[in-house]
Design a protein around this motif. Structure first.
Motif, PDB file in Angstrom:
ATOM      1  N   ASP A 182     -13.984   6.477  16.913  1.00  0.00           N
ATOM      2  CA  ASP A 182     -15.236   6.987  17.467  1.00  0.00           C
ATOM      3  C   ASP A 182     -15.940   7.930  16.501  1.00  0.00           C
ATOM      4  OD1 ASP A 182     -14.766   5.603  19.830  1.00  0.00           O
ATOM      5  OD2 ASP A 182     -13.781   7.309  20.793  1.00  0.00           O
ATOM      6  N   ILE A 183     -15.327   8.184  15.368  1.00  0.00           N
ATOM      7  CA  ILE A 183     -15.895   9.114  14.392  1.00  0.00           C
ATOM      8  C   ILE A 183     -17.007   8.409  13.614  1.00  0.00           C
ATOM      9  CG2 ILE A 183     -15.405  10.531  12.362  1.00  0.00           C
ATOM     10  CD1 ILE A 183     -12.604  10.934  13.433  1.00  0.00           C
ATOM     11  N   SER A 184     -18.109   9.095  13.389  1.00  0.00           N
ATOM     12  CA  SER A 184     -19.237   8.498  12.663  1.00  0.00           C
ATOM     13  C   SER A 184     -18.897   8.301  11.183  1.00  0.00           C
ATOM     14  CB  SER A 184     -20.470   9.396  12.775  1.00  0.00           C
ATOM     15  OG  SER A 184     -20.303  10.571  11.989  1.00  0.00           O
ATOM     16  N   ASN A 185     -19.620   7.393  10.559  1.00  0.00           N
ATOM     17  CA  ASN A 185     -19.432   7.167   9.131  1.00  0.00           C
ATOM     18  C   ASN A 185     -19.701   8.437   8.327  1.00  0.00           C
ATOM     19  OD1 ASN A 185     -18.642   4.418   9.135  1.00  0.00           O
ATOM     20  ND2 ASN A 185     -20.743   3.843   9.563  1.00  0.00           N
ATOM     21  N   ARG A 186     -20.689   9.212   8.724  1.00  0.00           N
ATOM     22  CA  ARG A 186     -20.999  10.473   8.035  1.00  0.00           C
ATOM     23  C   ARG A 186     -19.794  11.421   8.089  1.00  0.00           C
ATOM     24  NH1 ARG A 186     -24.015  12.139   4.324  1.00  0.00           N
ATOM     25  NH2 ARG A 186     -26.048  11.873   5.195  1.00  0.00           N
ATOM     26  N   GLU A 187     -19.160  11.527   9.282  1.00  0.00           N
ATOM     27  CA  GLU A 187     -17.985  12.393   9.423  1.00  0.00           C
ATOM     28  C   GLU A 187     -16.814  11.882   8.597  1.00  0.00           C
ATOM     29  OE1 GLU A 187     -17.263  14.036  13.585  1.00  0.00           O
ATOM     30  OE2 GLU A 187     -18.689  12.397  13.952  1.00  0.00           O
ATOM     31  N   ILE A 188     -16.620  10.571   8.590  1.00  0.00           N
ATOM     32  CA  ILE A 188     -15.549   9.982   7.777  1.00  0.00           C
ATOM     33  C   ILE A 188     -15.794  10.303   6.307  1.00  0.00           C
ATOM     34  CG2 ILE A 188     -14.531   7.811   6.970  1.00  0.00           C
ATOM     35  CD1 ILE A 188     -15.122   6.696   9.822  1.00  0.00           C
ATOM     36  N   TYR A 189     -17.018  10.101   5.864  1.00  0.00           N
ATOM     37  CA  TYR A 189     -17.395  10.388   4.479  1.00  0.00           C
ATOM     38  C   TYR A 189     -17.094  11.843   4.102  1.00  0.00           C
ATOM     39  CZ  TYR A 189     -20.640  11.643   0.718  1.00  0.00           C
ATOM     40  OH  TYR A 189     -21.199  12.154  -0.426  1.00  0.00           O
ATOM     41  N   ILE A 190     -17.467  12.766   4.956  1.00  0.00           N
ATOM     42  CA  ILE A 190     -17.237  14.185   4.673  1.00  0.00           C
ATOM     43  C   ILE A 190     -15.744  14.482   4.593  1.00  0.00           C
ATOM     44  CG2 ILE A 190     -17.466  16.517   5.635  1.00  0.00           C
ATOM     45  CD1 ILE A 190     -20.259  15.556   6.702  1.00  0.00           C
ATOM     46  N   LYS A 191     -14.978  13.987   5.556  1.00  0.00           N
ATOM     47  CA  LYS A 191     -13.531  14.233   5.566  1.00  0.00           C
ATOM     48  C   LYS A 191     -12.854  13.610   4.342  1.00  0.00           C
ATOM     49  CE  LYS A 191     -13.128  14.642  10.585  1.00  0.00           C
ATOM     50  NZ  LYS A 191     -12.687  16.010  10.691  1.00  0.00           N
ATOM     51  N   LEU A 192     -13.220  12.376   4.006  1.00  0.00           N
ATOM     52  CA  LEU A 192     -12.606  11.726   2.849  1.00  0.00           C
ATOM     53  C   LEU A 192     -13.048  12.380   1.543  1.00  0.00           C
ATOM     54  CD1 LEU A 192     -12.761   7.978   3.932  1.00  0.00           C
ATOM     55  CD2 LEU A 192     -10.739   9.469   3.882  1.00  0.00           C
ATOM     56  N   SER A 193     -14.283  12.848   1.473  1.00  0.00           N
ATOM     57  CA  SER A 193     -14.756  13.563   0.280  1.00  0.00           C
ATOM     58  C   SER A 193     -13.990  14.866   0.067  1.00  0.00           C
ATOM     59  CB  SER A 193     -16.255  13.873   0.387  1.00  0.00           C
ATOM     60  OG  SER A 193     -17.013  12.694   0.270  1.00  0.00           O
ATOM     61  N   ASP A 194     -13.509  15.446   1.156  1.00  0.00           N
ATOM     62  CA  ASP A 194     -12.695  16.661   1.074  1.00  0.00           C
ATOM     63  C   ASP A 194     -11.216  16.338   0.874  1.00  0.00           C
ATOM     64  OD1 ASP A 194     -14.864  18.377   1.315  1.00  0.00           O
ATOM     65  OD2 ASP A 194     -14.667  18.571   3.499  1.00  0.00           O
ATOM     66  N   GLU A 195     -10.922  15.073   0.586  1.00  0.00           N
ATOM     67  CA  GLU A 195      -9.570  14.574   0.302  1.00  0.00           C
ATOM     68  C   GLU A 195      -8.622  14.676   1.487  1.00  0.00           C
ATOM     69  OE1 GLU A 195      -7.971  15.464  -3.582  1.00  0.00           O
ATOM     70  OE2 GLU A 195      -9.991  15.875  -4.360  1.00  0.00           O
ATOM     71  N   ASN A 196      -9.181  14.610   2.690  1.00  0.00           N
ATOM     72  CA  ASN A 196      -8.342  14.534   3.880  1.00  0.00           C
ATOM     73  C   ASN A 196      -7.793  13.117   4.014  1.00  0.00           C
ATOM     74  OD1 ASN A 196      -8.691  17.191   5.196  1.00  0.00           O
ATOM     75  ND2 ASN A 196     -10.839  16.591   5.240  1.00  0.00           N
ATOM     76  N   THR A 197      -6.630  12.989   4.647  1.00  0.00           N
ATOM     77  CA  THR A 197      -6.042  11.695   4.967  1.00  0.00           C
ATOM     78  C   THR A 197      -6.310  11.430   6.447  1.00  0.00           C
ATOM     79  OG1 THR A 197      -4.321  11.977   3.305  1.00  0.00           O
ATOM     80  CG2 THR A 197      -3.896  10.371   5.039  1.00  0.00           C
ATOM     81  N   LEU A 198      -6.815  10.226   6.739  1.00  0.00           N
ATOM     82  CA  LEU A 198      -7.156   9.856   8.106  1.00  0.00           C
ATOM     83  C   LEU A 198      -6.296   8.679   8.550  1.00  0.00           C
ATOM     84  CD1 LEU A 198     -11.051  10.071   7.747  1.00  0.00           C
ATOM     85  CD2 LEU A 198      -9.478  11.840   8.587  1.00  0.00           C
ATOM     86  N   ASP A 199      -5.723   8.783   9.747  1.00  0.00           N
ATOM     87  CA  ASP A 199      -4.810   7.758  10.265  1.00  0.00           C
ATOM     88  C   ASP A 199      -5.455   6.391  10.410  1.00  0.00           C
ATOM     89  OD1 ASP A 199      -2.803   9.649  10.413  1.00  0.00           O
ATOM     90  OD2 ASP A 199      -3.095  10.038  12.545  1.00  0.00           O
ATOM     91  N   PHE A 200      -6.746   6.348  10.677  1.00  0.00           N
ATOM     92  CA  PHE A 200      -7.421   5.077  10.950  1.00  0.00           C
ATOM     93  C   PHE A 200      -8.073   4.458   9.697  1.00  0.00           C
ATOM     94  CE2 PHE A 200     -10.089   8.674  11.955  1.00  0.00           C
ATOM     95  CZ  PHE A 200     -11.244   8.410  11.228  1.00  0.00           C
ATOM     96  N   ILE A 201      -7.774   5.015   8.529  1.00  0.00           N
ATOM     97  CA  ILE A 201      -8.281   4.475   7.263  1.00  0.00           C
ATOM     98  C   ILE A 201      -7.118   3.871   6.483  1.00  0.00           C
ATOM     99  CG2 ILE A 201      -9.434   5.029   5.074  1.00  0.00           C
ATOM    100  CD1 ILE A 201     -11.287   5.309   7.484  1.00  0.00           C
ATOM    101  N   ASP A 202      -7.294   2.636   6.012  1.00  0.00           N
ATOM    102  CA  ASP A 202      -6.268   1.956   5.215  1.00  0.00           C
ATOM    103  C   ASP A 202      -6.112   2.601   3.853  1.00  0.00           C
ATOM    104  OD1 ASP A 202      -5.098  -0.123   6.646  1.00  0.00           O
ATOM    105  OD2 ASP A 202      -6.681  -1.551   6.134  1.00  0.00           O
ATOM    106  N   LYS A 243      -5.999   7.816  -2.160  1.00  0.00           N
ATOM    107  CA  LYS A 243      -5.308   6.635  -1.637  1.00  0.00           C
ATOM    108  C   LYS A 243      -6.087   5.944  -0.516  1.00  0.00           C
ATOM    109  CE  LYS A 243      -2.339   9.225   1.485  1.00  0.00           C
ATOM    110  NZ  LYS A 243      -0.967   9.529   1.851  1.00  0.00           N
ATOM    111  N   GLN A 244      -7.190   6.575  -0.044  1.00  0.00           N
ATOM    112  CA  GLN A 244      -7.987   5.981   1.024  1.00  0.00           C
ATOM    113  C   GLN A 244      -9.472   5.865   0.702  1.00  0.00           C
ATOM    114  OE1 GLN A 244      -7.031   8.634   4.383  1.00  0.00           O
ATOM    115  NE2 GLN A 244      -5.820   6.956   5.241  1.00  0.00           N
ATOM    116  N   PHE A 245      -9.914   6.352  -0.435  1.00  0.00           N
ATOM    117  CA  PHE A 245     -11.347   6.557  -0.629  1.00  0.00           C
ATOM    118  C   PHE A 245     -11.729   6.433  -2.096  1.00  0.00           C
ATOM    119  CE2 PHE A 245     -14.725  10.023  -0.975  1.00  0.00           C
ATOM    120  CZ  PHE A 245     -15.714   9.355  -0.274  1.00  0.00           C
TER     121      PHE A 245
END
Length: 114
Positions: free
Chosen positions: A15-35, A74-76
Motif C-alpha cells: 500500500d506504500i506509494s512509489n514516492r515513499e518506496i523511492y525515498i526509503k530505498l534512496s536512504d538505503e533502507n531494506t524493504l520486505d516487499f522489494i526483491d 541489494k534492492q535498488f
C-alpha cells in the motif's frame, strides 16, 4: 541539468506509494516487499554497455559533457544523470529492463510498469 532514474522490483503487493518506496530505498533502507537484485551483474552490464565512457571508482561514468553516477543496493538502483542524452538514458533503462525493474521517474512521480 540533473535527473535521476530509479529502479526496483516489487514482490507481492504493498500500500506504500512509489514516492515513499523511492525515498526509503534512496536512504538505503531494506524493504520486505522489494526483491533483491543481482548487484554485481548489473554493475558488469553498466561497465559493458558504457565501456567507451571513462569509469571512475565503479560508480561514476563520464563521456564528453555527459555523466552519471550509480547508486546500487541489494534492492535498488538509482542513476543520477547530468546532461545525459535521451539515447543514453534509454540504454540505462534497457539494462534494468533485463532484470524486470521498471523505471521510476521521481521528477514526475511516475513508475513505468508493464
Amino acid at each position: 541539468m540533473g535527473r535521476d532514474l530509479s529502479f526496483w522490483r516489487i514482490k507481492g503487493t504493498t500500500d506504500i506509494s512509489n514516492r515513499e518506496i523511492y525515498i526509503k530505498l534512496s536512504d538505503e533502507n531494506t524493504l520486505d516487499f522489494i526483491d533483491e537484485i543481482p548487484v554485481e551483474q548489473i554493475m558488469d552490464d553498466f561497465k559493458i554497455e558504457f565501456r567507451d565512457w571513462h569509469i571512475e571508482d565503479n560508480w561514476d561514468f563520464e563521456k564528453g559533457h555527459e555523466s552519471f553516477q550509480l547508486m546500487l543496493t541489494k534492492q535498488f538502483v538509482r542513476v543520477d544523470c547530468y546532461s545525459v542524452s535521451e539515447f543514453n538514458m534509454n540504454r540505462i533503462i534497457d539494462i534494468m529492463q533485463k532484470y524486470k525493474c521498471p523505471l521510476y521517474d521521481s521528477a514526475i512521480d511516475v513508475r513505468f510498469e508493464g
